[in-house]
Scaffold this motif. Sequence first.
Motif, short mmCIF file in Angstrom:
data_model
loop_
_atom_site.label_atom_id
_atom_site.label_comp_id
_atom_site.label_asym_id
_atom_site.label_seq_id
_atom_site.Cartn_x
_atom_site.Cartn_y
_atom_site.Cartn_z
N THR A 35 0.69 1.99 4.61
CA THR A 35 1.85 1.34 3.98
C THR A 35 1.78 -0.19 4.01
O THR A 35 2.04 -0.82 2.98
CB THR A 35 3.15 1.83 4.65
OG1 THR A 35 3.20 3.25 4.58
CG2 THR A 35 4.37 1.27 3.94
N PRO A 36 1.44 -0.84 5.15
CA PRO A 36 1.35 -2.31 5.13
C PRO A 36 0.29 -2.84 4.18
O PRO A 36 0.37 -3.98 3.73
CB PRO A 36 0.99 -2.65 6.58
CG PRO A 36 1.51 -1.52 7.38
CD PRO A 36 1.29 -0.31 6.52
N LEU A 37 -0.74 -2.01 3.87
CA LEU A 37 -1.75 -2.42 2.89
C LEU A 37 -1.21 -2.28 1.48
O LEU A 37 -1.45 -3.14 0.62
CB LEU A 37 -3.01 -1.57 3.06
CG LEU A 37 -4.08 -1.73 1.97
CD1 LEU A 37 -4.64 -3.15 2.01
CD2 LEU A 37 -5.18 -0.71 2.14
N LEU A 38 -0.49 -1.19 1.21
CA LEU A 38 -0.01 -0.92 -0.15
C LEU A 38 1.13 -1.86 -0.56
O LEU A 38 1.27 -2.18 -1.74
CB LEU A 38 0.46 0.53 -0.26
CG LEU A 38 -0.63 1.60 -0.20
CD1 LEU A 38 0.00 2.98 -0.29
CD2 LEU A 38 -1.65 1.42 -1.31
N ASN A 39 1.93 -2.30 0.42
CA ASN A 39 3.09 -3.13 0.07
C ASN A 39 2.73 -4.39 -0.69
O ASN A 39 3.30 -4.66 -1.75
CB ASN A 39 3.89 -3.47 1.33
CG ASN A 39 4.62 -2.27 1.89
OD1 ASN A 39 4.73 -1.24 1.22
ND2 ASN A 39 5.13 -2.37 3.10
N PRO A 40 1.78 -5.23 -0.19
CA PRO A 40 1.43 -6.42 -0.97
C PRO A 40 0.80 -6.09 -2.31
O PRO A 40 1.01 -6.80 -3.30
CB PRO A 40 0.45 -7.17 -0.06
CG PRO A 40 -0.02 -6.19 0.93
CD PRO A 40 1.09 -5.20 1.11
N VAL A 41 0.04 -4.98 -2.37
CA VAL A 41 -0.56 -4.56 -3.64
C VAL A 41 0.53 -4.19 -4.65
O VAL A 41 0.51 -4.62 -5.81
CB VAL A 41 -1.51 -3.35 -3.41
CG1 VAL A 41 -2.02 -2.83 -4.75
CG2 VAL A 41 -2.67 -3.75 -2.52
#
Length: 312
Positions: free
Chosen positions: A282-288
Motif C-alpha cells: 500500500t505505501p508503494l501504490l499510494n504515490p503511484v
Amino acid sequence: MEPRNETAVVEFVLEGFQVAQHLGKVLFPVHLLVYLASVVGNTLIIVITWTDPHLQTPMYFFLRSFSFCEGCFVSTVIPKLLSIFLFRDRAIHFTSCITQAFFFLFLGSTIFFHMAVMSLDRYLAICKPLHYPTIMNPRVCFLLVFFSYVLSFTLITGVILKLSCLSFCGSHVIPHFFCDLGSLLHLSCSDTKSLERMAFGVALVVLFTSIITSVFAYINILFSVMHLPSAKDRQKAFSTCSSHLIVLSLMYGSCVFIYVKPKQTSRLESNRVAALVNTVVTPLLNPVIYTLRNKQVHRALRNALSRVNLQK
C-alpha cells in the motif's frame, strides 16, 4: 498459588516468513526496491506539492502530510525486515520492539485520521464550493492535521504503556516479521484480557471514525455529482476523488481484517499476509495512484523537470 519459575524476556526473535530462511537473499533486493520506491515516491509528492505554487491548496496540504506519514510508516518495519532477509538478524531488543510497535500503531492511526480529513476536504470542495475557501483556510487545515497526530498519539500511548507493563516469561519468538500487537499479547504470561478490550476499542475508534466519515463524505459527493448538469463536470468531480477512493479501499480492507476482532491473538498466520500488504504494498501504490491519476501533479512534475533542464 504455586510459585512459577519466571525469567523476564529482554529480547525477542522475529520469526518472519519461513521462506525467508531459504530465499532471504532473493527477497532482499525485491523488498529493498519496493521500500526505496515508496520512500522516494512519497518524498517526491512532498517536494512537488511544496514547491509548485499551483498546488498550494488544502487538498495538497493534506496529501503532503499524508505522504510524510506513509514514508515514516513504511520505515518502521521494512528496514528490520531487510535485515532479516540479508543477515538473518531476527533478534530485536524488548525496548526496540515496544518502540517499533508504538510508531507502527501511532503512524498507522494518524494515516487513517488523515484519510478522514481528506474525505471531508473533498466533500466540502464538491458539495460546498462557495463556502470551501472560507472553511478550509490555512489555520483550519493545520489544526486538522495537528489534531490527527495528537488524537492518534493519545490513543496509542495508552495501549503501548499498558503493553510495556506486561510480563513476558515464556516463548520469546514472535510469529511475525515485526512487533505486532497481537503477537506480543500472544506471548505474554500476564492476563491480557483488559488490554485486548482496550486495543479493540481503540481499533474501533480509529478505523470506524475514519470509515464513517469517508462514507458520509462520499455519499454526499455522489448525490451532488449526480445532480451536476454537465457530463464534463461530473467526470472532473469523480476524477478528483477516484485516487482517494482507491487508497481508501486498499487500506481499510487489510486493516479491518487485522485489527477489528475482540481477540487479538487469533489468526496470526493470516494476519502476516494482510500486514505485508498494508506495510509494503500500500505505501508503494499510494504515490503511484496519486501521481498517475492527477493531472495537476503531472503538470507540476513536467514544470520541475523543465526547470532542471534549463539549469543544466
